[in-house]
Design an enzyme around this catalytic site. Structure first.
Site, PDB file in Angstrom:
ATOM      1  CE  LYS A 138      -1.539   1.567   3.992  1.00 47.93           C
ATOM      2  NZ  LYS A 138      -1.489   3.135   4.144  1.00 47.93           N
ATOM      3  CG  ASN A 139       2.427   2.780   3.698  1.00 53.29           C
ATOM      4  OD1 ASN A 139       1.279   3.059   3.322  1.00 53.29           O
ATOM      5  ND2 ASN A 139       3.229   2.601   4.674  1.00 53.29           N
ATOM      6  CB  CYS A 175      -4.706  17.654  11.589  1.00 55.03           C
ATOM      7  SG  CYS A 175      -5.082  16.187  12.126  1.00 55.03           S
ATOM      8  NE  ARG A 235      -1.219  12.036  11.897  1.00 53.15           N
ATOM      9  CZ  ARG A 235      -1.455  10.931  11.216  1.00 53.15           C
ATOM     10  NH1 ARG A 235      -2.667  10.572  11.459  1.00 53.15           N
ATOM     11  NH2 ARG A 235      -0.638  10.523  10.778  1.00 53.15           N
ATOM     12  CG  ASP A 251       3.168   1.600   9.397  1.00 53.46           C
ATOM     13  OD1 ASP A 251       2.757   2.470  10.102  1.00 53.46           O
ATOM     14  OD2 ASP A 251       3.068   1.781   8.078  1.00 53.46           O
ATOM     15  NE  ARG A 279      -6.721   4.395   5.509  1.00 50.74           N
ATOM     16  CZ  ARG A 279      -5.807   4.675   6.426  1.00 50.74           C
ATOM     17  NH1 ARG A 279      -5.947   4.848   7.773  1.00 50.74           N
ATOM     18  NH2 ARG A 279      -4.599   5.227   6.022  1.00 50.74           N
TER      19      ARG A 279
HETATM   20  C1  UD1 Z   1       4.493   7.195   6.279  1.00 50.65           C
HETATM   21  C2  UD1 Z   1       3.742   5.872   6.113  1.00 50.65           C
HETATM   22  C3  UD1 Z   1       2.997   5.745   7.698  1.00 50.65           C
HETATM   23  C4  UD1 Z   1       4.034   5.235   8.447  1.00 50.65           C
HETATM   24  C5  UD1 Z   1       5.008   6.562   8.702  1.00 50.65           C
HETATM   25  C6  UD1 Z   1       5.972   6.288   9.381  1.00 50.65           C
HETATM   26  C7  UD1 Z   1       2.797   6.123   3.830  1.00 50.65           C
HETATM   27  C8  UD1 Z   1       1.350   6.414   2.947  1.00 50.65           C
HETATM   28  N1  UD1 Z   1       2.430   6.262   5.216  1.00 50.65           N
HETATM   29  O1  UD1 Z   1       3.460   8.090   6.711  1.00 50.65           O
HETATM   30  O2  UD1 Z   1       2.384   4.280   7.132  1.00 50.65           O
HETATM   31  O3  UD1 Z   1       3.521   5.181   9.855  1.00 50.65           O
HETATM   32  O4  UD1 Z   1       5.300   6.834   7.172  1.00 50.65           O
HETATM   33  O5  UD1 Z   1       6.986   5.195   9.101  1.00 50.65           O
HETATM   34  O6  UD1 Z   1       3.598   5.835   3.420  1.00 50.65           O
HETATM   35  N2  UD1 Z   1       6.284  15.029  10.446  1.00 50.65           N
HETATM   36  C9  UD1 Z   1       6.249  16.417  10.839  1.00 50.65           C
HETATM   37  N3  UD1 Z   1       6.238  17.133   9.520  1.00 50.65           N
HETATM   38  C10 UD1 Z   1       6.300  16.985   8.445  1.00 50.65           C
HETATM   39  C11 UD1 Z   1       5.966  15.357   8.102  1.00 50.65           C
HETATM   40  C12 UD1 Z   1       6.055  14.560   9.212  1.00 50.65           C
HETATM   41  O7  UD1 Z   1       6.487  16.739  11.815  1.00 50.65           O
HETATM   42  O8  UD1 Z   1       5.933  17.566   7.382  1.00 50.65           O
HETATM   43  C13 UD1 Z   1       6.321  14.099  11.551  1.00 50.65           C
HETATM   44  C14 UD1 Z   1       5.203  13.254  11.787  1.00 50.65           C
HETATM   45  O9  UD1 Z   1       4.019  13.994  12.538  1.00 50.65           O
HETATM   46  C15 UD1 Z   1       5.573  12.034  12.522  1.00 50.65           C
HETATM   47  C16 UD1 Z   1       6.934  11.799  11.736  1.00 50.65           C
HETATM   48  O10 UD1 Z   1       7.402  13.371  11.233  1.00 50.65           O
HETATM   49  O11 UD1 Z   1       5.758  12.374  14.013  1.00 50.65           O
HETATM   50  C17 UD1 Z   1       7.169  10.972  10.777  1.00 50.65           C
HETATM   51  O12 UD1 Z   1       6.160  10.937   9.907  1.00 50.65           O
HETATM   52  P1  UD1 Z   1       6.268  10.617   8.148  1.00 50.65           P
HETATM   53  O13 UD1 Z   1       7.486   9.850   8.095  1.00 50.65           O
HETATM   54  O14 UD1 Z   1       5.849  11.918   7.399  1.00 50.65           O
HETATM   55  O15 UD1 Z   1       4.709   9.796   8.203  1.00 50.65           O
HETATM   56  P2  UD1 Z   1       3.849   9.625   6.724  1.00 50.65           P
HETATM   57  O16 UD1 Z   1       4.981   9.713   5.509  1.00 50.65           O
HETATM   58  O17 UD1 Z   1       2.658  10.458   6.861  1.00 50.65           O
END
Ligand code: UD1
Length: 421
Positions: free
Chosen positions: A23-24, A118, A123, A306, A398
Site C-alpha cells: 500500500k505505502n 488537522c 499532524r 507500522d 484501508r
Molecule cells: C508514512 C507511512 C505510514 C508510516 C509513517 C512512518 C505512507 C503512505 N505512510 O507516513 O504508514 O507510519 O510513514 O513510518 O507511506 N512530520 C512532521 N512534519 C512533516 C512530516 C512529518 O512533523 O512535514 C512528523 C510526523 O508527525 C511524524 C514523523 O514526522 O511524527 C514521521 O512522519 P512521516 O514519515 O511523514 O509519516 P507519513 O509519511 O505520513
C-alpha cells in the site's frame, strides 16, 4: 456504518499465502502518473480502500483510468483539468498529500486540503511545504487548504528537520521535473522510497542515492510513460508472521521481500520463532509460546512503527514482560485499551508500553481505532479463546487485501458481518 469481523480464536495457522503489493509504495507510485502526459502502467497494485480513494482523487483531477484488470492498471494524465485535492477526499487518507509535489511540478499550481482535517502543527506537513517553498513555490495555507503557485521549480539543497517518508517522496517527485539538481538530506530510507525512485527512473527521471539518507535528483524537462511493478507489502508480511507466531502456527508467505523486513524477522527469532528465508518467501514455525520481545520504533532500517501494534499483540500472550517504545507518533497506543478488553496486561506511560504476557486472551467485543491497531486486534482475536468481535472494520480495509480469504486459507475461523445500508 462499518462492517464487523467475527473471529473464533484458538486455531493454529497453517499453510501458504501470497503477499500483496505494498500500500505505502502504491500510493506515491500511482501519483507519478501526474508527472507525465503519457500513460503509465502499474502492476501488483493491491485492491484496498486507500487505493480506491486515491484513484477517485486522481480521476476528479482529470487523470484517466485507461485500463484496469485485477491488480494492474494504467493511468493517463494527458490533461489535468482540476489540480485540486478536496477535503472530502483527503480527510480519510493522509497520504493524499502525495499529489502536492507532482501537481506543483507539472501544473505549477495546486490546491490541496490539509490532511486528516488537522490544523498544521498537530499532524504537520510542514516539511513538504518547506521543501517546495525552497524550490521556488509560493505557498499559502488558509481555510484548511494549501495553495501553491510557481513559475517553475528550481533544484536546491534541502535538509529535512526529521525523517519523513511521504515528505521525501513528495519532494523527490517534485524535483524530478525541477530545473537543475535537488539534494534531499536526512531523506527517508524506507524501501517504498526506493520503489518510487525506481518507477520515476523508468519514466526518465535522474535519481541517485534512494535508500540512503542523501538523495540527488537531476531535474529533467519531461518524463515519459513506463510500466512498474509495485514491491511486496512488508507490513502485511509482518502482520501474518505475528498471527502465526501467536497461534503455534507454521506458515509460508510467498511473493514477499524478506530483505525489507530485517528487524522484524530478528524480533520474531528473538521471540522463539524459527524462520526459513528464501529470496522471495518466508516460512515461520512458531514456538508453543512466544517469548516477550522489547522494541523501539524508529525510521527504516530500524523497527517500523507500522509493526508496533502487531508486536504488542504478540507480547500480550508471550512469556515475560516487554517494553515497547514508540518514537515516531505521539498517540499510537490506542490498541492497548482494546487489547486489554481481551484480557491483556498492558500499562502505558507516555510513549512507553509495558506488556506482561498472560497465558491466554479471552475473546471479547473490541473496536478498531486505526489501520494497524485493527491488525493487532485480529492477531489478538486469533490467539484468544472463544469469539472476538471487531467493530469499525473500515480501518482494516484501508490496508489489508482480502484479509478474511487469506486467513481462511491458513485455517482461521472468521467471517465478516456487512453493515446494512
Ligand atoms: C508514512 C507511512 C505510514 C508510516 C509513517 C512512518 C505512507 C503512505 N505512510 O507516513 O504508514 O507510519 O510513514 O513510518 O507511506 N512530520 C512532521 N512534519 C512533516 C512530516 C512529518 O512533523 O512535514 C512528523 C510526523 O508527525 C511524524 C514523523 O514526522 O511524527 C514521521 O512522519 P512521516 O514519515 O511523514 O509519516 P507519513 O509519511 O505520513
Amino acid at each position: 456504518m462499518s462492517d464487523t469481523l467475527i473471529i473464533e480464536g484458538g486455531q493454529r495457522l497453517q499453510g501458504e499465502i501470497a503477499i500483496s503489493g505494498a500500500k505505502n509504495a502504491a500510493l506515491p507510485i500511482l501519483c507519478t502518473a501526474l508527472l507525465t502526459s503519457e500513460p503509465v502502467t502499474f502492476h501488483n497494485v493491491p485492491r484496498l480502500q486507500d487505493i480506491e480513494t486515491l484513484l477517485a482523487l486522481l480521476t476528479q483531477m482529470g487523470v484517466r483510468l485507461v485500463e484496469r484488470n485485477s491488480n494492474s492498471l494504467t493511468l493517463c494524465a494527458d490533461a489535468i483539468t482540476n489540480p485540486v485535492a478536496p477535503y472530502e477526499m483527503v480527510k480519510t487518507m493522509r497520504a493524499a498529500i502525495l499529489v502536492l509535489g507532482p501537481l506543483t511540478a507539472r501544473c505549477r499550481q495546486a490546491r490541496v486540503s490539509l490532511p486528516g482535517g488537522c490544523a498544521i502543527g498537530a499532524r504537520p506537513v510542514d516539511q513538504h511545504i518547506k521543501g517546495l517553498t525552497a524550490m521556488g513555490a509560493a505557498i499559502e495555507v488558509d481555510h484548511g487548504y494549501i495553495h501553491v503557485t510557481t513559475t517553475g521549480l528550481r533544484g536546491t539543497h534541502l535538509v529535512t528537520d526529521m525523517v519523513t517518508v511521504t515528505g521525501t517522496e513528495n519532494l523527490m517527485m517534485a524535483a524530478a521535473l525541477a530545473e537543475g539538481e535537488t539534494i534531499i538530506e536526512n531523506a527517508a530510507r524506507e524501501p517504498e522510497v526506493v520503489d518510487l525512485a525506481e518507477c520515476l527512473s523508468a519514466m526518465g527521471a535522474q535519481i541517485q542515492g534512494a535508500g540512503t539518507d542523501i538523495i540527488r535528483i537531476q531535474g529533467v524537462k519531461r518524463l515519459h510513460g513506463a510500466a512498474h511493478r509495485i514491491m511486496p507489502d512488508r507490513i502485511e508480511t509482518g502482520t501474518y508472521l505475528c498471527a502465526a507466531a501467536v497461534t503455534r502456527g507454521r506458515i509460508r508467505l510467498t511473493h514477499t521481500r524478506p530483505d525489507t523486513l530485517k528487524t522484524v524477522l530478528e524480533k520474531l527469532q528473538e521471540s522463539g520463532c524459527q524462520l526459513h528465508v528464501e529470496t522471495d518467501a518466508i516460512t515461520l514455525t512458531a514456538p508453543e509460546r512466544p517469548t516477550a520481545v522489547s522494541l523501539q520504533t524508529a525510521p527504516y532500517p530500524a523497527f517500523p512503527t507500522d509493526m508496533q501494534a502487531q508486536f504488542m499483540a504478540l507480547n500480550t500472550v508471550a512469556s515475560g514482560t516487554a517494553i515497547i517504545r514508540e518514537t515516531i507518533f505521539e498517540n499510537r497506543f490506542m490498541h492497548a485499551d482494546e487489547l486489554k478488553r481481551l484480557g491483556a496486561d498492558i500499562r502505558t506511560e507516555g510513549n512507553t508500553a509495558i506488556v506482561s504476557g498472560v497465558p491466554a486472551l479471552q475473546g471479547a467485543a473490541v473496536r478498531a481505532t486505526d489501520l494497524r491497531a485493527s491488525a493487532s486486534l485480529v492477531i489478538g482475536g486469533l490467539a484468544a479463546e472463544g469469539q472476538t468481535r471487531i467493530e469499525q472494520l473500515h480501518h482494516l480495509d484501508r490496508g489489508y487485501e482480502r484479509l478474511e480469504e487469506k486467513l481462511t486459507i491458513l485455517g482461521a475461523r472468521l467471517h465478516r458481518i456487512r453493515a446494512e445500508g
